[in-house]
Design an enzyme around this catalytic site. Structure first.
Site, PDB file in Angstrom:
ATOM      1  N   THR A  61      75.342  52.814   6.534  1.00 48.12           N
ATOM      2  CA  THR A  61      75.034  52.757   7.965  1.00 48.12           C
ATOM      3  C   THR A  61      73.878  51.808   8.288  1.00 48.12           C
ATOM      4  O   THR A  61      73.624  51.522   9.458  1.00 48.12           O
ATOM      5  CB  THR A  61      74.648  54.171   8.471  1.00 48.12           C
ATOM      6  OG1 THR A  61      73.633  54.675   7.592  1.00 48.12           O
ATOM      7  CG2 THR A  61      75.835  55.114   8.462  1.00 48.12           C
ATOM      8  N   GLY A  62      73.154  51.325   7.265  1.00 46.22           N
ATOM      9  CA  GLY A  62      71.938  50.552   7.484  1.00 46.22           C
ATOM     10  C   GLY A  62      72.192  49.064   7.683  1.00 46.22           C
ATOM     11  O   GLY A  62      73.338  48.597   7.750  1.00 46.22           O
ATOM     12  N   THR A  63      71.108  48.308   7.768  1.00 44.30           N
ATOM     13  CA  THR A  63      71.187  46.860   8.010  1.00 44.30           C
ATOM     14  C   THR A  63      71.970  46.159   6.897  1.00 44.30           C
ATOM     15  O   THR A  63      72.875  45.364   7.157  1.00 44.30           O
ATOM     16  CB  THR A  63      69.752  46.286   8.101  1.00 44.30           C
ATOM     17  OG1 THR A  63      69.037  47.038   9.076  1.00 44.30           O
ATOM     18  CG2 THR A  63      69.751  44.823   8.473  1.00 44.30           C
ATOM     19  N   VAL A  64      71.618  46.454   5.658  1.00 42.29           N
ATOM     20  CA  VAL A  64      72.316  45.834   4.523  1.00 42.29           C
ATOM     21  C   VAL A  64      73.713  46.434   4.385  1.00 42.29           C
ATOM     22  O   VAL A  64      74.695  45.723   4.141  1.00 42.29           O
ATOM     23  CB  VAL A  64      71.483  46.012   3.229  1.00 42.29           C
ATOM     24  CG1 VAL A  64      72.256  45.510   2.013  1.00 42.29           C
ATOM     25  CG2 VAL A  64      70.144  45.276   3.352  1.00 42.29           C
ATOM     26  N   SER A  68      73.949  61.478   8.618  1.00 41.61           N
ATOM     27  CA  SER A  68      75.219  60.805   8.919  1.00 41.61           C
ATOM     28  C   SER A  68      76.408  61.439   8.208  1.00 41.61           C
ATOM     29  O   SER A  68      77.555  61.261   8.656  1.00 41.61           O
ATOM     30  CB  SER A  68      75.140  59.332   8.485  1.00 41.61           C
ATOM     31  OG  SER A  68      73.969  58.732   8.956  1.00 41.61           O
ATOM     32  N   LEU A 114      70.517  51.259  -0.114  1.00 42.37           N
ATOM     33  CA  LEU A 114      69.748  52.473   0.202  1.00 42.37           C
ATOM     34  C   LEU A 114      68.302  52.160   0.488  1.00 42.37           C
ATOM     35  O   LEU A 114      67.702  51.260  -0.128  1.00 42.37           O
ATOM     36  CB  LEU A 114      69.808  53.448  -0.976  1.00 42.37           C
ATOM     37  CG  LEU A 114      71.068  54.298  -1.096  1.00 42.37           C
ATOM     38  CD1 LEU A 114      71.058  55.048  -2.419  1.00 42.37           C
ATOM     39  CD2 LEU A 114      71.185  55.272   0.083  1.00 42.37           C
ATOM     40  N   CYS A 129      64.473  39.666  -0.811  1.00 41.41           N
ATOM     41  CA  CYS A 129      65.139  38.588  -0.064  1.00 41.41           C
ATOM     42  C   CYS A 129      64.338  37.280  -0.039  1.00 41.41           C
ATOM     43  O   CYS A 129      64.905  36.192  -0.190  1.00 41.41           O
ATOM     44  CB  CYS A 129      65.456  39.057   1.355  1.00 41.41           C
ATOM     45  SG  CYS A 129      64.221  40.160   2.052  1.00 41.41           S
ATOM     46  N   GLY A 188      64.621  42.041   8.098  1.00 40.77           N
ATOM     47  CA  GLY A 188      64.176  42.337   6.734  1.00 40.77           C
ATOM     48  C   GLY A 188      63.522  43.697   6.618  1.00 40.77           C
ATOM     49  O   GLY A 188      63.405  44.247   5.516  1.00 40.77           O
ATOM     50  N   HIS A 239      64.793  34.261   6.639  1.00 37.45           N
ATOM     51  CA  HIS A 239      63.417  34.143   6.150  1.00 37.45           C
ATOM     52  C   HIS A 239      63.136  32.684   5.793  1.00 37.45           C
ATOM     53  O   HIS A 239      63.876  32.069   5.016  1.00 37.45           O
ATOM     54  CB  HIS A 239      63.220  34.971   4.878  1.00 37.45           C
ATOM     55  CG  HIS A 239      63.228  36.458   5.091  1.00 37.45           C
ATOM     56  ND1 HIS A 239      63.277  37.057   6.330  1.00 37.45           N
ATOM     57  CD2 HIS A 239      63.168  37.472   4.174  1.00 37.45           C
ATOM     58  CE1 HIS A 239      63.250  38.382   6.175  1.00 37.45           C
ATOM     59  NE2 HIS A 239      63.194  38.652   4.883  1.00 37.45           N
ATOM     60  N   ASN A 289      68.393  36.488   5.070  1.00 37.29           N
ATOM     61  CA  ASN A 289      67.831  37.594   4.268  1.00 37.29           C
ATOM     62  C   ASN A 289      68.794  38.744   4.061  1.00 37.29           C
ATOM     63  O   ASN A 289      68.695  39.464   3.064  1.00 37.29           O
ATOM     64  CB  ASN A 289      66.544  38.115   4.918  1.00 37.29           C
ATOM     65  CG  ASN A 289      66.705  38.464   6.373  1.00 37.29           C
ATOM     66  OD1 ASN A 289      66.953  37.580   7.191  1.00 37.29           O
ATOM     67  ND2 ASN A 289      66.566  39.732   6.700  1.00 37.29           N
TER      68      ASN A 289
HETATM   69  N1  NAP Z   1      67.082  44.202   5.334  1.00 38.76           N
HETATM   70  C1  NAP Z   1      66.962  43.218   4.452  1.00 38.76           C
HETATM   71  O1  NAP Z   1      66.900  42.022   4.797  1.00 38.76           O
HETATM   72  C2  NAP Z   1      66.895  43.544   2.977  1.00 38.76           C
HETATM   73  C3  NAP Z   1      66.934  42.471   2.095  1.00 38.76           C
HETATM   74  C4  NAP Z   1      66.883  42.722   0.718  1.00 38.76           C
HETATM   75  C5  NAP Z   1      66.777  44.024   0.280  1.00 38.76           C
HETATM   76  N2  NAP Z   1      66.714  45.066   1.150  1.00 38.76           N
HETATM   77  C6  NAP Z   1      66.645  46.427   0.621  1.00 38.76           C
HETATM   78  O2  NAP Z   1      67.903  47.046   0.900  1.00 38.76           O
HETATM   79  C7  NAP Z   1      67.697  48.438   1.130  1.00 38.76           C
HETATM   80  C8  NAP Z   1      68.249  48.811   2.493  1.00 38.76           C
HETATM   81  O3  NAP Z   1      67.519  48.124   3.491  1.00 38.76           O
HETATM   82  P1  NAP Z   1      67.975  48.131   5.019  1.00 38.76           P
HETATM   83  O4  NAP Z   1      67.198  47.064   5.648  1.00 38.76           O
HETATM   84  O5  NAP Z   1      69.452  48.107   5.107  1.00 38.76           O
HETATM   85  O6  NAP Z   1      67.433  49.591   5.490  1.00 38.76           O
HETATM   86  P2  NAP Z   1      67.921  50.491   6.721  1.00 38.76           P
HETATM   87  O7  NAP Z   1      68.513  49.668   7.806  1.00 38.76           O
HETATM   88  O8  NAP Z   1      66.753  51.353   7.039  1.00 38.76           O
HETATM   89  O9  NAP Z   1      69.097  51.408   6.089  1.00 38.76           O
HETATM   90  C9  NAP Z   1      68.782  52.409   5.165  1.00 38.76           C
HETATM   91  C10 NAP Z   1      70.041  53.132   4.697  1.00 38.76           C
HETATM   92  O10 NAP Z   1      69.627  54.163   3.762  1.00 38.76           O
HETATM   93  C11 NAP Z   1      70.189  55.413   4.193  1.00 38.76           C
HETATM   94  N3  NAP Z   1      69.290  56.525   3.836  1.00 38.76           N
HETATM   95  C12 NAP Z   1      68.035  56.764   4.290  1.00 38.76           C
HETATM   96  N4  NAP Z   1      67.545  57.910   3.746  1.00 38.76           N
HETATM   97  C13 NAP Z   1      68.517  58.403   2.948  1.00 38.76           C
HETATM   98  C14 NAP Z   1      68.634  59.563   2.137  1.00 38.76           C
HETATM   99  N5  NAP Z   1      67.636  60.446   2.027  1.00 38.76           N
HETATM  100  N6  NAP Z   1      69.788  59.755   1.440  1.00 38.76           N
HETATM  101  C15 NAP Z   1      70.801  58.866   1.525  1.00 38.76           C
HETATM  102  N7  NAP Z   1      70.764  57.741   2.304  1.00 38.76           N
HETATM  103  C16 NAP Z   1      69.639  57.518   2.996  1.00 38.76           C
HETATM  104  C17 NAP Z   1      70.328  55.305   5.700  1.00 38.76           C
HETATM  105  O11 NAP Z   1      71.282  56.255   6.158  1.00 38.76           O
HETATM  106  P3  NAP Z   1      71.173  56.954   7.629  1.00 38.76           P
HETATM  107  O12 NAP Z   1      71.678  55.935   8.626  1.00 38.76           O
HETATM  108  O13 NAP Z   1      72.071  58.131   7.515  1.00 38.76           O
HETATM  109  O14 NAP Z   1      69.742  57.313   7.848  1.00 38.76           O
HETATM  110  C18 NAP Z   1      70.796  53.850   5.827  1.00 38.76           C
HETATM  111  O15 NAP Z   1      72.186  53.779   5.558  1.00 38.76           O
HETATM  112  C19 NAP Z   1      66.196  48.704   0.986  1.00 38.76           C
HETATM  113  O16 NAP Z   1      65.940  49.158  -0.310  1.00 38.76           O
HETATM  114  C20 NAP Z   1      65.599  47.325   1.243  1.00 38.76           C
HETATM  115  O17 NAP Z   1      64.343  47.177   0.639  1.00 38.76           O
HETATM  116  C21 NAP Z   1      66.781  44.854   2.508  1.00 38.76           C
END
Ligand code: NAP
Length: 370
Positions: free
Chosen positions: A17-20, A45, A91, A158, A190, A260, A347
């Protein structure tokens, strides 16, 4: 067998459900052989339809077949995950460590975006355009943990990914680098969703992103380093003849949605250093194993060099090659080091989901995913 004729492989997405996670869904929905089979997220969720619980932020709609899929808890025994040949993880970093370990212990294969296992000496940290040879530690990881199939592969932070692709091109052409300084201008996406508050980021630059500088400074050397000949551990870029690169990073958050930017200065070990013309050519001619293997997500060009003096720019250049390349521009002499340039990465695609997917595609070619 060519990359295009692989049999279907069912895949799961953790953090769907998240950004990635949303990028995973968008990219995998039309993948030639990875087929989305299970989605996991938090208990907030779980047990609900994907379209009802996801704040979808991409400009393409949620794929039809995903809309009504039921989100599962992130447990290996939750419906669907046991049949998955690969589980991609987007995650939240706070929970990824334990959940990904549970999946690995259940003999599942995890390709992760989180930081939890990047420093683990048994886990490869792979930027698919740079060091897929590090996948060869997988048999060692499996045997150390007495697993017949399961393992964890991570991709990089990233900003690190956007930096190491041009650095790899320079090392390939001119040998070891001595010092790298980078200042990043990082997009809001990010930080995930909801991320940085609009009152903090609009009309502003935030000169601190917790933990980010340390990631760039450390991860660069694991990625550009090698595996020892016995495939037992990484040498972190330090062998008898090659020292680790001195990396200094300053990270800022800027009001850009995706993309980025990195402002980079490099000092080479070789003396005299290569000319600017030779460096420009090395970027343009850089090719990598992902391209040689012809995996579906490999960009036709790993590095796109921009001649215009005001490029690359996030809004104009992040979509090149479907966000799977690194853009480089403003290549010029540095009065302090040897050369300076600007790089740009999407990113959430090459910086996250695309890297995981491409790493897994390469692993399929190398026989690490059946
Ligand atoms: N965004 C970027 O550009 C980027 C780039 C490289 C790496 N990353 C890494 O990728 C990962 C995800 O980043 P994001 O930006 O996508 O974060 P995000 O948008 O905050 O999404 C987080 C995801 O984790 C789930 N989650 C949170 N708490 C949980 C739990 N207790 N049990 C199971 N699932 C849980 C959330 O589900 P719900 O919706 O149900 O809360 C959501 O699907 C992170 O580790 C981040 O450091 C991100």
């Amino acid at each position: 067998m060519s990359a295009k004729s692989h049999p279907e492989i069912k895949v799961g997405i953790l953090g769907a459900t998240g950004t990635v996670g949303q990028r995973f869904i968008q990219l995998l929905a039309s993948h030639p052989y990875f087929k989305i089979h299970a989605l996991g997220a938090s208990s907030r969720s779980a047990s609900q339809q994907y379209s009802k619980v996801t704040r979808w932020k991409l400009s393409t709609p949620i794929p039809d077949f995903v809309q009504k899929m039921v989100v599962q808890d992130c447990r290996p025994d939750a419906e669907g995950f046991a049949e998955c040949g690969v589980v991609f993880s987007g995650l939240d970093a706070d929970v990824a460590g334990d959940i990904e370990e549970a999946f690995r212990s259940a003999n599942l294969i995890v390709y992760s975006n989180a930081k939890s296992y990047r420093r683990d000496p048994l886990c490869p940290l792979i930027v698919p355009l740079v060091n897929p040879s590090h996948l060869s530690i997988i048999p060692r990881q499996r045997s150390a943990l007495s697993l017949s199939k399961g393992y964890i592969v991570t991709n990089a932070n990233c900003s690190t990914t956007g930096l190491v692709v041009p650095l790899a091109a320079l090392e390939k052409a001119f040998g070891p680098l001595e010092t790298v300084m980078v200042t990043t201008l990082q997009a809001i996406s990010g930080a995930g969703y909801p991320g940085v508050s609009s009152l903090d980021i609009l009309d502003n630059v935030v000169p601190h992103i917790g933990g980010e500088e340390e990631k760039i400074e450390w991860e660069t050397n694991k990625i550009l380093g090698g595996l020892r000949s016995d495939n037992k551990e990484f040498d972190l870029h330090a062998t008898d003849s090659v020292k680790p690169i001195n990396v200094s990073a300053t990270c800022t958050r800027v009001p850009v949605i995706d993309g980025h930017t990195g402002v980079v200065s490099v000092k080479f070990s070789c003396n005299p250093p290569p000319s600017i013309e030779a460096i420009d050519k090395a970027f343009r001619e850089f090719t990598c194993e992902a391209q040689e293997l012809g995996v579906p997500s490999a960009p036709a060009q790993a590095i796109v060099v921009h001649d215009a003096p005001d490029r690359p720019q996030p809004r104009l250049d992040r979509d090149l090659h479907n966000g799977a390349c690194v853009s480089v521009g403003r290549i010029r002499d540095c009065p302090v080091f040897d050369v300076k340039f600007v790089c740009l990465i999407d990113n959430v695609r090459l910086g996250a989901a695309t890297s995981s997917i491409m790493n897994a595609e390469i692993a399929v070619e190398k026989g690490y995913i059946a």
